[in-house]
Design a protein around this motif. Structure first.
Motif, mmCIF file in Angstrom:
data_model
loop_
_atom_site.group_PDB
_atom_site.id
_atom_site.type_symbol
_atom_site.label_atom_id
_atom_site.label_comp_id
_atom_site.label_asym_id
_atom_site.label_seq_id
_atom_site.Cartn_x
_atom_site.Cartn_y
_atom_site.Cartn_z
ATOM 1 N N SER A 192 0.835 -1.208 0.000
ATOM 2 C CA SER A 192 0.000 0.000 0.000
ATOM 3 C C SER A 192 0.868 1.257 0.000
ATOM 4 C CB SER A 192 -0.936 -0.017 1.207
ATOM 5 O OG SER A 192 -1.814 -1.121 1.152
ATOM 6 N N ILE A 193 1.662 1.390 -1.046
ATOM 7 C CA ILE A 193 2.577 2.522 -1.203
ATOM 8 C C ILE A 193 2.087 3.361 -2.380
ATOM 9 C CG2 ILE A 193 4.948 3.235 -1.658
ATOM 10 C CD1 ILE A 193 5.857 0.591 -0.409
ATOM 11 N N PHE A 194 1.572 4.522 -2.060
ATOM 12 C CA PHE A 194 0.989 5.410 -3.056
ATOM 13 C C PHE A 194 2.094 6.151 -3.791
ATOM 14 C CE2 PHE A 194 -1.282 9.659 -3.717
ATOM 15 C CZ PHE A 194 -1.925 9.243 -4.870
ATOM 16 N N ALA A 195 1.958 6.240 -5.111
ATOM 17 C CA ALA A 195 2.939 6.940 -5.942
ATOM 18 C C ALA A 195 2.193 7.941 -6.822
ATOM 19 C CB ALA A 195 3.729 5.960 -6.789
ATOM 20 N N PRO A 196 1.997 9.186 -6.343
ATOM 21 C CA PRO A 196 1.300 10.186 -7.162
ATOM 22 C C PRO A 196 1.988 10.440 -8.495
ATOM 23 C CG PRO A 196 1.555 10.948 -4.906
ATOM 24 C CD PRO A 196 2.384 9.717 -5.034
ATOM 25 N N SER A 197 3.309 10.239 -8.543
ATOM 26 C CA SER A 197 4.065 10.369 -9.795
ATOM 27 C C SER A 197 5.302 9.487 -9.687
ATOM 28 C CB SER A 197 4.466 11.825 -10.042
ATOM 29 O OG SER A 197 5.351 12.280 -9.038
ATOM 30 N N ALA A 198 6.014 9.342 -10.793
ATOM 31 C CA ALA A 198 7.185 8.460 -10.821
ATOM 32 C C ALA A 198 8.277 8.926 -9.867
ATOM 33 C CB ALA A 198 7.729 8.372 -12.249
ATOM 34 N N ASP A 199 8.370 10.235 -9.638
ATOM 35 C CA ASP A 199 9.409 10.757 -8.746
ATOM 36 C C ASP A 199 8.860 11.136 -7.370
ATOM 37 O OD1 ASP A 199 7.931 12.891 -9.583
ATOM 38 O OD2 ASP A 199 9.623 14.159 -10.148
ATOM 39 N N ASN A 200 7.647 10.693 -7.083
ATOM 40 C CA ASN A 200 7.046 10.940 -5.768
ATOM 41 C C ASN A 200 6.375 9.657 -5.286
ATOM 42 O OD1 ASN A 200 5.959 12.001 -3.430
ATOM 43 N ND2 ASN A 200 4.322 13.104 -4.466
ATOM 44 N N VAL A 201 7.205 8.750 -4.787
ATOM 45 C CA VAL A 201 6.715 7.464 -4.265
ATOM 46 C C VAL A 201 6.718 7.552 -2.741
ATOM 47 C CG1 VAL A 201 7.070 4.977 -4.212
ATOM 48 C CG2 VAL A 201 7.672 6.283 -6.271
ATOM 49 N N GLN A 202 5.552 7.441 -2.117
ATOM 50 C CA GLN A 202 5.415 7.714 -0.688
ATOM 51 C C GLN A 202 5.767 6.471 0.141
ATOM 52 O OE1 GLN A 202 1.514 9.425 -0.066
ATOM 53 N NE2 GLN A 202 2.065 11.314 -1.111
ATOM 54 N N THR A 203 7.053 6.168 0.161
ATOM 55 C CA THR A 203 7.524 4.965 0.851
ATOM 56 C C THR A 203 7.415 5.062 2.369
ATOM 57 O OG1 THR A 203 9.763 5.872 0.694
ATOM 58 C CG2 THR A 203 9.088 4.292 -0.994
ATOM 59 N N GLY A 204 7.240 6.266 2.902
ATOM 60 C CA GLY A 204 7.083 6.413 4.345
ATOM 61 C C GLY A 204 5.689 6.061 4.832
ATOM 62 N N PHE A 205 4.695 6.132 3.946
ATOM 63 C CA PHE A 205 3.304 5.859 4.295
ATOM 64 C C PHE A 205 2.889 4.464 3.835
ATOM 65 C CE2 PHE A 205 2.038 10.623 3.723
ATOM 66 C CZ PHE A 205 2.538 10.918 4.984
ATOM 67 N N ARG A 206 1.866 3.945 4.469
ATOM 68 C CA ARG A 206 1.058 2.873 3.916
ATOM 69 C C ARG A 206 -0.352 3.432 3.907
ATOM 70 N NH1 ARG A 206 5.457 2.011 3.253
ATOM 71 N NH2 ARG A 206 6.746 0.168 3.689
ATOM 72 N N ARG A 207 -0.976 3.477 2.730
ATOM 73 C CA ARG A 207 -2.250 4.182 2.659
ATOM 74 C C ARG A 207 -3.184 3.611 1.609
ATOM 75 N NH1 ARG A 207 -1.193 10.265 0.318
ATOM 76 N NH2 ARG A 207 -3.433 10.342 0.726
ATOM 77 N N ALA A 208 -4.472 3.701 1.913
ATOM 78 C CA ALA A 208 -5.551 3.383 0.984
ATOM 79 C C ALA A 208 -6.752 4.210 1.411
ATOM 80 C CB ALA A 208 -5.889 1.898 1.007
ATOM 81 N N GLU A 209 -7.322 4.957 0.501
ATOM 82 C CA GLU A 209 -8.420 5.855 0.823
ATOM 83 C C GLU A 209 -9.454 5.872 -0.289
ATOM 84 O OE1 GLU A 209 -4.637 7.839 2.415
ATOM 85 O OE2 GLU A 209 -5.807 9.171 1.115
ATOM 86 N N LEU A 210 -10.705 6.014 0.103
ATOM 87 C CA LEU A 210 -11.818 6.146 -0.820
ATOM 88 C C LEU A 210 -12.168 7.621 -0.959
ATOM 89 C CD1 LEU A 210 -13.958 3.261 0.693
ATOM 90 C CD2 LEU A 210 -12.737 3.187 -1.497
ATOM 91 N N MET A 211 -12.513 8.020 -2.188
ATOM 92 C CA MET A 211 -12.878 9.412 -2.460
ATOM 93 C C MET A 211 -14.135 9.430 -3.319
ATOM 94 S SD MET A 211 -8.978 10.654 -3.301
ATOM 95 C CE MET A 211 -9.382 12.370 -3.597
ATOM 96 N N ALA A 212 -15.140 10.184 -2.879
ATOM 97 C CA ALA A 212 -16.383 10.280 -3.640
ATOM 98 C C ALA A 212 -16.106 10.787 -5.042
ATOM 99 C CB ALA A 212 -17.367 11.204 -2.918
ATOM 100 N N VAL A 213 -16.690 10.139 -6.032
ATOM 101 C CA VAL A 213 -16.311 10.408 -7.421
ATOM 102 C C VAL A 213 -16.635 11.835 -7.852
ATOM 103 C CG1 VAL A 213 -18.476 9.558 -8.424
ATOM 104 C CG2 VAL A 213 -16.344 9.392 -9.732
ATOM 105 N N SER A 214 -17.686 12.437 -7.293
ATOM 106 C CA SER A 214 -18.064 13.787 -7.714
ATOM 107 C C SER A 214 -17.275 14.883 -7.013
ATOM 108 C CB SER A 214 -19.559 14.016 -7.456
ATOM 109 O OG SER A 214 -19.828 13.990 -6.066
ATOM 110 N N ASN A 215 -16.480 14.509 -6.011
ATOM 111 C CA ASN A 215 -15.727 15.490 -5.221
ATOM 112 C C ASN A 215 -14.383 15.746 -5.900
ATOM 113 O OD1 ASN A 215 -14.193 15.421 -1.908
ATOM 114 N ND2 ASN A 215 -14.726 17.167 -3.168
ATOM 115 N N SER A 216 -14.374 16.718 -6.808
ATOM 116 C CA SER A 216 -13.213 16.970 -7.657
ATOM 117 C C SER A 216 -12.150 17.822 -6.993
ATOM 118 C CB SER A 216 -13.668 17.661 -8.946
ATOM 119 O OG SER A 216 -14.196 18.950 -8.638
#
Length: 294
Positions: free
Chosen positions: A84-108
Motif C-alpha cells: 500500500s505505497i501510493f505513488a502520485p508520480s514516478a518521482d514521488n513514491v510515498q515509501t514512508g506511508f502505507r495508505r488506501a483511501e476512498l474518495m467520492a467520485v463527484s468530489n473533484s
C-alpha cells in the motif's frame, strides 16, 4: 436548560421534519460487486488512493454489517498491506506511508461540496480480524485542501506524531492542521460502530460535531467551533498510516513494519446541504435509495 442543549433539541426537531438535499452520496448499492470498484462508477474514484500496483477489489471487502445510514446500502472494509505505497508520480513514491483511501467520485476538489454549509456523514468501526498498530498514527477521515497545503480537519487514531497521546486507542478529531486544535475525542471502542456528522460552514469557517454509536441517532457533541475550512479540496476515507522514527520527510522516510494486514470498516458516507440548519440525525431523515446505475 442551557442554550446549547436547547439549540440541539431544535436541530433534532427540525431535522426530523425534512429531508436534506444531497451534495454527494457515496453509500454502496447492494448489488455492487468488488470488481465494480476497479472501473469508473458513480460512487468512488476508481484510481485514488491506493498502492500503485493494487486495484480496489484486492483491498476492499463488502461487509455484512450495517451502519446507521446504510439502509439500502452496504458498508465496506478497506485494508492496507505491505504494497500500500501510493505513488502520485514516478518521482514521488510515498515509501514512508502505507495508505488506501476512498474518495467520492463527484468530489473533484473544486466542486460545491466545499462551498456554503454542508454536513459530511460517515460511520466507521474497527476490523477485529485486522487490528491497527497503535504505535503509529493513522488518519482515518480528512479533508485535503485543493492546493495540498493543509488538512482542514482530520480524524485520527493511534500515537499522534508530535503529540502527547495518553491513550492511542482513541478517535481524535483535529481541526485545520495549521492550528492543531482538538475538536472532539472519544474512545475507539471495540465492536462498536462510531457515527459522525461534521457540519462544515465554509462561509463562517466553523465546524460542529455530531456523534453517536450503533443505531442511536446523532447528537450534537460540540457547538459550532472556529475552524479554518477554507481552500476547498477533497474528502478522504481510509487509512493513511504514518511511519515512526522519521526525522525528516515522513512521506519518504521512517519505519514501517512488514507483514501489514490492517483494516477499518466504513459506511454511511454522504454529504448534504445544511442551508437552513438541515441536518439528518437518523435514517428517517435521509434514507438512501441508491441502485447501481445501469
Amino acid at each position: 436548560m442551557s442554550l446549547f442543549r436547547f439549540t440541539s433539541l431544535l436541530l433534532a426537531a427540525h431535522a426530523a421534519a425534512q429531508k436534506c438535499p444531497l451534495q454527494f452520496d457515496a453509500r454502496v448499492p447492494q448489488d455492487f460487486a468488488l470488481a465494480d470498484f476497479d472501473a469508473p462508477n458513480d460512487v468512488f474514484n476508481s484510481d485514488f488512493v491506493k498502492g500503485k500496483d493494487l486495484v480496489f477489489s484486492e483491498i476492499l471487502e463488502l461487509s455484512p454489517e450495517s451502519t446507521l445510514f446504510d439502509v439500502n446500502t452496504v458498508p465496506l472494509v478497506l485494508t492496507i498491506n505491505d504494497d500500500s505505497i501510493f505513488a502520485p508520480s514516478a518521482d514521488n513514491v510515498q515509501t514512508g506511508f502505507r495508505r488506501a483511501e476512498l474518495m467520492a467520485v463527484s468530489n473533484s476538489g473544486s466542486d460545491d461540496s466545499t462551498i456554503g454549509i454542508k454536513t459530511l456523514h460517515f460511520s466507521l468501526a474497527k476490523d477485529s480480524l485486522r487490528p491497527l498498530n497503535l504505535s503509529h498514527e493513522y488518519q482515518l477521515v480528512f479533508l485535503e485542501s485543493a492546493d495540498f497545503s493543509t488538512n482542514q480537519f482530520a480524524l485520527k487514531t493511534g500515537t499522534i506524531l508530535g503529540g502527547n497521546t495518553a491513550d492511542p486507542d482513541t478517535l481524535q478529531l483535529f481541526g485545520n492542521i495549521n492550528d492543531g486544535q482538538l475538536l472532539f475525542t472519544t474512545p475507539f471502542t471495540d465492536d462498536v460502530i462510531h457515527n459522525f456528522a461534521l457540519k462544515l460552514d465554509f462561509e463562517g469557517l466553523t465546524t460542529q460535531v455530531f456523534y453517536s454509536q450503533g443505531a442511536a441517532a446523532l447528537e450534537a457533541v460540540t457547538e459550532a467551533l472556529p475552524n479554518d475550512v477554507s481552500g476547498q479540496g477533497q474528502f478522504h476515507f481510509g487509512l493513511l498510516k504514518k511511519p515512526t522514527g522519521s526525522t525528516g520527510d515522513i512521506t519518504k522516510e521512517g519505519f514501517q513494519p512488514s507483514g501489514i494486514n490492517e483494516g477499518v470498516l466504513y459506511g454511511g458516507i454522504f454529504e448534504e446541504d445544511s442551508t437552513g440548519d438541515c441536518i439528518s440525525l437518523s435514517p428517517s431523515c435521509n434514507q438512501s435509495q441508491r441502485r447501481r446505475r445501469r
